[in-house]
Motif scaffolding. Structure first.
Motif, PDB file in Angstrom:
ATOM      1  N   VAL A  55      52.478  49.850 -18.534  1.00 30.87           N
ATOM      2  CA  VAL A  55      52.737  51.279 -18.679  1.00 30.87           C
ATOM      3  C   VAL A  55      54.150  51.367 -19.237  1.00 30.87           C
ATOM      4  O   VAL A  55      55.105  50.974 -18.575  1.00 30.87           O
ATOM      5  N   ASP A  56      54.273  51.808 -20.468  1.00 33.99           N
ATOM      6  CA  ASP A  56      55.619  51.917 -21.035  1.00 33.99           C
ATOM      7  C   ASP A  56      56.092  53.363 -20.894  1.00 33.99           C
ATOM      8  O   ASP A  56      55.425  54.188 -20.279  1.00 33.99           O
ATOM      9  N   SER A  57      57.251  53.681 -21.469  1.00 35.72           N
ATOM     10  CA  SER A  57      57.803  55.017 -21.226  1.00 35.72           C
ATOM     11  C   SER A  57      56.898  56.101 -21.815  1.00 35.72           C
ATOM     12  O   SER A  57      56.836  57.204 -21.292  1.00 35.72           O
ATOM     13  N   ALA A  85      52.660  44.236 -10.965  1.00 30.41           N
ATOM     14  CA  ALA A  85      53.579  43.842 -12.053  1.00 30.41           C
ATOM     15  C   ALA A  85      53.986  45.062 -12.879  1.00 30.41           C
ATOM     16  O   ALA A  85      55.120  45.165 -13.342  1.00 30.41           O
ATOM     17  N   VAL A  86      53.058  45.994 -13.029  1.00 33.36           N
ATOM     18  CA  VAL A  86      53.356  47.208 -13.783  1.00 33.36           C
ATOM     19  C   VAL A  86      54.378  48.060 -13.023  1.00 33.36           C
ATOM     20  O   VAL A  86      55.331  48.579 -13.607  1.00 33.36           O
ATOM     21  N   ALA A  87      54.200  48.152 -11.705  1.00 27.94           N
ATOM     22  CA  ALA A  87      55.118  48.951 -10.886  1.00 27.94           C
ATOM     23  C   ALA A  87      56.529  48.374 -10.950  1.00 27.94           C
ATOM     24  O   ALA A  87      57.508  49.099 -11.133  1.00 27.94           O
ATOM     25  N   ILE A  88      56.635  47.047 -10.815  1.00 27.44           N
ATOM     26  CA  ILE A  88      57.951  46.395 -10.860  1.00 27.44           C
ATOM     27  C   ILE A  88      58.618  46.674 -12.210  1.00 27.44           C
ATOM     28  O   ILE A  88      59.794  47.012 -12.290  1.00 27.44           O
ATOM     29  N   THR A  89      57.841  46.558 -13.276  1.00 24.56           N
ATOM     30  CA  THR A  89      58.381  46.783 -14.616  1.00 24.56           C
ATOM     31  C   THR A  89      58.846  48.230 -14.798  1.00 24.56           C
ATOM     32  O   THR A  89      59.914  48.480 -15.356  1.00 24.56           O
ATOM     33  N   LEU A  90      58.049  49.171 -14.294  1.00 29.67           N
ATOM     34  CA  LEU A  90      58.420  50.581 -14.419  1.00 29.67           C
ATOM     35  C   LEU A  90      59.734  50.874 -13.721  1.00 29.67           C
ATOM     36  O   LEU A  90      60.587  51.585 -14.243  1.00 29.67           O
ATOM     37  N   VAL A  91      59.899  50.305 -12.521  1.00 27.35           N
ATOM     38  CA  VAL A  91      61.139  50.528 -11.777  1.00 27.35           C
ATOM     39  C   VAL A  91      62.319  49.954 -12.551  1.00 27.35           C
ATOM     40  O   VAL A  91      63.359  50.587 -12.699  1.00 27.35           O
ATOM     41  N   GLU A  92      62.131  48.758 -13.102  1.00 30.83           N
ATOM     42  CA  GLU A  92      63.198  48.111 -13.869  1.00 30.83           C
ATOM     43  C   GLU A  92      63.517  48.922 -15.133  1.00 30.83           C
ATOM     44  O   GLU A  92      64.659  49.042 -15.545  1.00 30.83           O
ATOM     45  N   LEU A  93      62.479  49.488 -15.701  1.00 32.30           N
ATOM     46  CA  LEU A  93      62.629  50.308 -16.905  1.00 32.30           C
ATOM     47  C   LEU A  93      63.390  51.592 -16.598  1.00 32.30           C
ATOM     48  O   LEU A  93      63.983  52.202 -17.479  1.00 32.30           O
ATOM     49  N   GLY A  94      63.386  51.983 -15.321  1.00 32.24           N
ATOM     50  CA  GLY A  94      64.101  53.188 -14.922  1.00 32.24           C
ATOM     51  C   GLY A  94      63.202  54.402 -14.821  1.00 32.24           C
ATOM     52  O   GLY A  94      63.662  55.538 -14.848  1.00 32.24           O
ATOM     53  N   LEU A  95      61.906  54.151 -14.701  1.00 27.41           N
ATOM     54  CA  LEU A  95      60.939  55.242 -14.652  1.00 27.41           C
ATOM     55  C   LEU A  95      60.364  55.326 -13.247  1.00 27.41           C
ATOM     56  O   LEU A  95      59.811  54.364 -12.748  1.00 27.41           O
ATOM     57  N   SER A  96      60.507  56.467 -12.583  1.00 29.47           N
ATOM     58  CA  SER A  96      59.954  56.531 -11.233  1.00 29.47           C
ATOM     59  C   SER A  96      58.755  57.482 -11.166  1.00 29.47           C
ATOM     60  O   SER A  96      58.207  57.713 -10.111  1.00 29.47           O
TER      61      SER A  96
END
Lengths: 140, 286, 139
Positions: A55-57, A85-96
């Protein structure tokens, strides 16, 4: 062309995203859902993203927008089945995904929608007003 | 070969007496590597190193390992060091393979050398020392990598996720939380939430010696990721001194629920889940 | 002496449509798998590639992506390079700030992608174009 199918189950709309979404298909889904909520007077929208590998921005923004649109149209949105893995990436991306409710799977998402629909019906059920929850869907 | 008449140093000697050098070299190396590898393996390694060395040595006797012509030799040495490090050879056992070449060359010098060759031996010796040091360097890096992998394996072992109740899992954290460890912890916890279909997770930090801004940041990220899945986290086991540092550092836990002890956290999770815990009266005081 | 980065395999993809962005994502995933990145690292790399490919399409007016498996000593990784001949980025520092956006995104494209990878390089010239290069290494 290719669109994501929207299924109606009772007063809930179920969307299961099974393909790697192209941006224009995501935008089309956003519009279709708005139309369908109005057309069916749905009370809830369930979006199953368990098949999504990322899930990208852009998709994140789509989910938030769908949640906001449906809220305006008096329907709840629950996003279910996000992969760890998607959740971890989203958090790192800065998207909550602010404003988006989430559940582990479709079952729990359904239960969550049912519970919040009940709460709203309770609020709206003072005796003197008589029956209020007769939802008549406009003809297909 | 062109300047054979002028060039009488070690390089020429090395090139001309290939088979003898390899034989003596293998012999010398075998003395310290006896039993660690078969003679055939050793001879193959030595032959390869010899070929690469000769291929890299141009005219003259002064060379350093950094020369472009030694690229193949460097790659080969790195390869050998890697293999040895992985096979558990000691650093001495790794480097001795190259140092044995000095002894071999001395032998060859005695047989065939003249004064010029003897004089150039210092240059040769310097080059071999470089080869040895290079091997040791690569060896050390390879060992680091092995240690890193073991640390990772330990990490996997040291992060158990336990089921406390239907729909409630717990992750007791012990030790320091750094960024690598947190990633493993996060992954394990989230996967466990999905696998067990649990909506509540309790992260117990009783065993974490200190909470600094970074650790707090990691905890917050874990909680956020869990929320995206549709699960709630409670952080428990916050000791008084940790509470003090958290406040002193100005760390905001935001709307994340925290509890002093694991049992209180469990109770809170049970309540949220809709499970009541009731103590039966009258039966315990018999 | 520094060990050079070795390119093991790679592919080039033109980026001119939505569908190309999806194709770059899929290429990044396939190579991340063959480089044996962990599942989370694969996901991070593919997400970063998706953000950057979209940037190339939307802000750079199209371009191309090179995705390759690279090796540095014992470590393998995936490198993705995005090149466009668009207008360039006038203020790079600003573009790397969270929340800043010149388009319709959430302003997380460039800064977000940077947080997802191990190496991140941008070179940009106003009027000539932008090149973004990212690498994700195995751990």
């Amino acid at each position: 062309m290719d669109r994501v199918p929207i299924l109606k189950i009772g007063d809930i709309l179920l969307v299961s995203i099974q393909v790697d979404l192209q941006d224009h298909i995501a935008l089309a889904l956003q519009e279709d859902l708005g139309d369908k909520i109005v057309a069916t007077s749905a009370r809830g929208v369930l979006i199953d993203i368990s098949a999504l590998e990322i899930v990208d921005s852009f998709i994140g923004r789509m989910l938030s927008t769908i949640a906001s649109i449906s809220r305006v149209l008096d329907a709840e949105t629950v996003v279910v089945g996000m992969r760890p893995a998607v959740a971890i990436t989203l958090v790192e991306l800065g998207l909550s995904l602010g404003g988006v409710r989430t559940a582990l799977d479709v079952d729990r998402g359904m239960a969550m929608l049912a519970a919040s629909t009940e709460v709203r019906d309770d609020e709206l059920e003072p005796d003197e007003h008589g029956a209020i929850d007769t939802v008549s869907a406009p003809g297909d | 070969m062109a300047d054979a008449a002028v060039d009488k140093g070690w390089a020429t000697l090395l090139r001309r007496n290939g088979d003898e050098v390899v034989a003596r070299w293998s012999e010398a190396a075998a003395q310290s590597l006896e039993g660690r590898m078969t003679r055939a393996e050793l001879e193959r390694d030595v032959r390869e190193m010899y070929d690469a060395l000769v291929a890299g040595v141009g005219e003259g006797d002064r060379h350093t390992l950094a020369d472009a012509s030694f690229a193949e030799l460097r790659a080969l040495l790195a390869d050998v060091s890697h293999t040895r490090a992985r096979q558990g050879f000691s650093s001495t056992e790794t480097a001795v393979g190259v140092f044995a070449l000095k002894e071999a060359m001395l032998g060859v010098l005695e047989e065939h050398g003249d004064l010029a060759a003897y004089r150039s031996f210092a240059d040769f010796s310097r080059l071999i020392d470089e080869l040895g040091l290079y091997m040791l360097e690569v060896y050390a890096q390879a060992r680091e990598a092995v240690i890193g992998e073991q640390a990772d394996a330990l990490l996997e072992l040291s992060t158990p996720v336990v089921k406390l109740w239907d729909g409630i899992i717990s992750l007791p954290l012990v030790g320091t939380l750094d960024s690598a460890r947190t990633q493993v912890v996060m992954e394990k916890l989230l996967q466990a939430l999905v696998d067990t279909g649990s909506e509540h997770a309790i992260i117990d930090i009783t065993g974490v010696p200190a909470v600094d801004t970074q650790v707090a940041q990691h905890l917050l990220k874990t909680v956020q990721a869990a929320r995206l899945l549709g699960a709630e986290c409670i952080i428990s086991g916050i000791r008084p001194q940790i509470a003090q540092t958290v406040v002193a550092l100005g760390i905001e836990f935001g709307d994340i629920s925290t509890k002093a002890s694991l049992s209180e956290a469990l109770l809170a999770a049970l309540r949220k889940q809709g499970t009541d815990v009731v103590r039966r009266t009258g039966r315990r005081d018999r | 002496m520094p060990t050079p980065v070795v390119v093991e395999s790679g592919e080039i993809h033109e980026i001119h449509t939505d569908a190309d962005v999806v194709r770059v994502r899929q290429a990044a995933r396939t190579l991340a798998l063959s480089a044996k990145l962990s599942l989370v690292d694969q996901t991070k790399l593919v997400t970063a590639a998706s953000e950057l490919a979209r940037n190339t399409l939307v802000y750079g007016g199209g371009g191309r992506a090179t995705v390759e498996v690279v090796r540095l000593g014992p470590r393998r990784g995936v490198r993705a390079v995005f090149v466009d001949e668009g207008p360039g980025i006038p203020d790079l520092d600003l573009a790397l700030t969270d929340g800043w956006t010149s388009g319709s995104g959430m302003g997380l494209g460039l800064s977000g992608a940077r947080r997802l990878v191990d190496e991140f390089e941008v070179s940009t010239d106003v009027g000539t174009g932008t090149t973004v290069s990212v690498v994700k290494w195995t751990r």
